[in-house]
Design a protein around this motif. Structure first.
Motif, PDB file in Angstrom:
ATOM      1  N   VAL A 143      45.067  30.194  53.868  1.00 42.56           N
ATOM      2  CA  VAL A 143      45.764  29.576  52.967  1.00 42.56           C
ATOM      3  C   VAL A 143      45.919  30.465  51.727  1.00 42.56           C
ATOM      4  O   VAL A 143      47.115  30.483  51.367  1.00 42.56           O
ATOM      5  CB  VAL A 143      45.137  28.233  52.564  1.00 42.56           C
ATOM      6  N   VAL A 144      44.877  31.218  51.310  1.00 43.22           N
ATOM      7  CA  VAL A 144      44.994  32.193  50.245  1.00 43.22           C
ATOM      8  C   VAL A 144      45.970  33.202  50.600  1.00 43.22           C
ATOM      9  O   VAL A 144      46.952  33.739  50.059  1.00 43.22           O
ATOM     10  CB  VAL A 144      43.727  32.716  50.052  1.00 43.22           C
ATOM     11  N   TYR A 145      46.176  33.631  51.940  1.00 44.45           N
ATOM     12  CA  TYR A 145      47.083  34.562  52.313  1.00 44.45           C
ATOM     13  C   TYR A 145      48.371  34.124  52.071  1.00 44.45           C
ATOM     14  O   TYR A 145      49.336  34.972  51.681  1.00 44.45           O
ATOM     15  CB  TYR A 145      46.653  34.981  53.728  1.00 44.45           C
ATOM     16  N   GLU A 146      48.628  32.987  52.639  1.00 46.42           N
ATOM     17  CA  GLU A 146      49.913  32.497  52.652  1.00 46.42           C
ATOM     18  C   GLU A 146      50.416  32.546  51.157  1.00 46.42           C
ATOM     19  O   GLU A 146      51.494  32.513  50.577  1.00 46.42           O
ATOM     20  CB  GLU A 146      50.111  31.145  53.220  1.00 46.42           C
ATOM     21  N   PHE A 166      51.108  22.054  53.363  1.00 50.05           N
ATOM     22  CA  PHE A 166      51.382  21.877  54.575  1.00 50.05           C
ATOM     23  C   PHE A 166      50.490  23.144  55.382  1.00 50.05           C
ATOM     24  O   PHE A 166      50.093  22.542  56.431  1.00 50.05           O
ATOM     25  CB  PHE A 166      53.004  22.321  54.879  1.00 50.05           C
ATOM     26  N   ILE A 167      50.247  24.089  55.155  1.00 47.65           N
ATOM     27  CA  ILE A 167      49.568  25.286  55.702  1.00 47.65           C
ATOM     28  C   ILE A 167      48.175  24.784  55.706  1.00 47.65           C
ATOM     29  O   ILE A 167      47.339  24.890  56.600  1.00 47.65           O
ATOM     30  CB  ILE A 167      49.977  26.403  55.144  1.00 47.65           C
ATOM     31  N   ALA A 168      47.709  24.034  54.725  1.00 50.78           N
ATOM     32  CA  ALA A 168      46.057  23.615  54.712  1.00 50.78           C
ATOM     33  C   ALA A 168      46.122  22.423  55.693  1.00 50.78           C
ATOM     34  O   ALA A 168      44.897  22.390  56.573  1.00 50.78           O
ATOM     35  CB  ALA A 168      46.060  23.117  53.332  1.00 50.78           C
ATOM     36  N   VAL A 251      51.479  31.199  60.020  1.00 49.92           N
ATOM     37  CA  VAL A 251      51.516  32.116  58.874  1.00 49.92           C
ATOM     38  C   VAL A 251      51.009  33.403  59.895  1.00 49.92           C
ATOM     39  O   VAL A 251      50.097  33.358  60.654  1.00 49.92           O
ATOM     40  CB  VAL A 251      50.509  31.981  57.940  1.00 49.92           C
ATOM     41  N   PRO A 252      51.541  34.736  59.614  1.00 47.44           N
ATOM     42  CA  PRO A 252      51.252  35.828  60.612  1.00 47.44           C
ATOM     43  C   PRO A 252      50.010  36.459  60.096  1.00 47.44           C
ATOM     44  O   PRO A 252      50.127  38.002  59.730  1.00 47.44           O
ATOM     45  CB  PRO A 252      52.539  36.780  60.120  1.00 47.44           C
ATOM     46  N   VAL A 253      48.885  35.825  60.158  1.00 45.40           N
ATOM     47  CA  VAL A 253      47.626  36.190  59.751  1.00 45.40           C
ATOM     48  C   VAL A 253      46.526  35.780  60.723  1.00 45.40           C
ATOM     49  O   VAL A 253      46.735  34.524  61.064  1.00 45.40           O
ATOM     50  CB  VAL A 253      47.380  36.025  58.485  1.00 45.40           C
ATOM     51  N   GLY A 306      39.995  31.958  61.641  1.00 45.16           N
ATOM     52  CA  GLY A 306      40.957  30.943  61.185  1.00 45.16           C
ATOM     53  C   GLY A 306      42.370  31.529  61.424  1.00 45.16           C
ATOM     54  O   GLY A 306      42.732  32.630  61.387  1.00 45.16           O
ATOM     55  N   PHE A 307      43.192  30.377  61.404  1.00 45.81           N
ATOM     56  CA  PHE A 307      44.651  30.687  61.501  1.00 45.81           C
ATOM     57  C   PHE A 307      45.266  29.334  61.511  1.00 45.81           C
ATOM     58  O   PHE A 307      44.739  28.431  61.566  1.00 45.81           O
ATOM     59  CB  PHE A 307      44.911  31.229  63.097  1.00 45.81           C
ATOM     60  N   ALA A 308      46.443  29.676  61.102  1.00 41.30           N
ATOM     61  CA  ALA A 308      47.439  28.127  60.756  1.00 41.30           C
ATOM     62  C   ALA A 308      48.353  28.220  62.088  1.00 41.30           C
ATOM     63  O   ALA A 308      48.964  29.164  62.609  1.00 41.30           O
ATOM     64  CB  ALA A 308      48.326  28.454  59.644  1.00 41.30           C
ATOM     65  N   SER A 309      48.366  26.783  62.668  1.00 42.84           N
ATOM     66  CA  SER A 309      49.124  26.680  64.061  1.00 42.84           C
ATOM     67  C   SER A 309      49.743  25.388  64.006  1.00 42.84           C
ATOM     68  O   SER A 309      49.109  24.568  63.366  1.00 42.84           O
ATOM     69  CB  SER A 309      48.251  27.270  64.973  1.00 42.84           C
TER      70      SER A 309
END
Length: 316
Positions: A143-146, A166-168, A251-253, A306-309
């Motif tokens: 989330v911080v990266y985004e 939304f990402i969270a 998010v690309p991380v 961790g990742f966002a998906s």
């Protein structure tokens, strides 16, 4: 407009990432018997915690995040002058009071900043947005990266907040512990026995070397899989993450953290395949030592990812 980011020290990201993006940290105090450690993600403190085996006393430690008043003072003392808008991104509110402390502090900050800025000759309003990451450790790092990407893209405040929320909601944080006895002892210390490893599970798991794969998602934390041995668990977790990267992330991380020497993590089976898959799909792989706060709460040697998906069922 000058944007800033504030996180708590349990957020696992590389030290150079914090420095490069000017991210501010709310420290967490750790009381180990007569000694108090202040976890502000100082690499020297992490190295000392590991080298001196302070984790042997970690299960009985008491952690103390910043109070409402301390957060208020940090903002009014410096941040309301350094920035015009700050995103405060916290560890999940279901596992820590930091989100609630920051939310309450924001009322006092937004009611008092005008006089501070006027005295310093700073014009214009100050805005603060407190966002619950709904996950923890390396998941919070996503989330911080985004947030850094949105700031670099000059996103509007409203659009950035909507995107971060939304990402969270769609960030998955996973953790593989090494020592179930430690995890149980820590849960008892925190009065959290109903939500973690019980005595029977700890005893059986240790005897058979069974490790649970735990997930933090949308504020809920709990087991979603298990493996015979830590190495097998890491291999399964890396393979699962590899599948999600191939399927496409929001998010690309992909963030990894480890409660020990990162060379040990990189030597685990499946790590190289995951790293290459990230490279093939343009996904940045961020690796960091776990915070001292994290190691106190889940034990030395734990692995987090961790990742966002898009929403999906975890298959282990």
């Amino acid at each position: 407009m000058r944007f800033g980011i504030v996180v708590d020290s349990a957020c696992d990201l590389p030290a150079e990432f914090y420095v490069g993006h000017g991210i501010n940290i709310l420290p967490i105090s750790i009381h180990l018997g007569e000694e108090t450690l202040v976890d502000d993600r100082d690499p020297a403190l992490i190295a000392r915690y590991l080298a001196e085996d302070l984790g042997a006393r970690g299960a009985a430690a008491r952690t103390e995040p910043y109070t409402v008043e301390q957060i208020r003072d940090v903002f009014l003392g410096r941040l309301v002058l350094d920035y015009d808008c700050v995103f405060c991104l916290t560890i999940t509110s279901t596992r820590s009071p930091i989100f609630e402390h920051a939310r309450k502090a924001s009322f006092a900050i937004l009611n008092s900043y005008q006089a501070v800025r006027k005295a310093a000759g700073v014009d214009g309003p100050f805005l603060m947005r407190v966002i619950d990451s709904q996950t923890l450790f390396s998941g919070q790092g996503v989330v911080v990266y985004e947030a850094t990407r949105l700031i670099d893209a000059h996103s509007t405040i409203g659009a950035a907040r909507e995107r971060l929320e939304f990402i969270a909601q769609n960030t998955y944080g996973y953790m593989l512990p090494r020592d179930l006895y430690y995890l149980r002892a820590r849960a008892q210390k925190k009065g959290d026995g109903s939500r973690t490893v019980g005595w029977f599970t700890a005893t059986l798991g240790s005897a058979l070397d069974i490790k649970p794969i735990l997930r933090g998602w949308r504020g809920a934390t709990g087991p979603v899989g298990k493996a015979r041995g830590f190495d097998a668990g890491a291999k399964a977790l890396f393979a699962y993450a590899q599948e999600r990267v191939s399927a496409g992330l929001l998010v690309p991380v992909l963030c990894l953290s480890y409660g020990g020497d990162l060379a040990e993590m990189r030597a685990l089976q499946g790590y190289d395949s995951l790293r290459m898959t990230c490279e093939e799909h343009g996904v940045e792989l961020l690796e960091s030592p776990m915070s001292v706060t994290g190691m106190v709460n889940v034990g030395v040697g734990a692995l987090t990812l961790g990742f966002a998906s898009p929403e999906h069922d975890a298959q282990f």
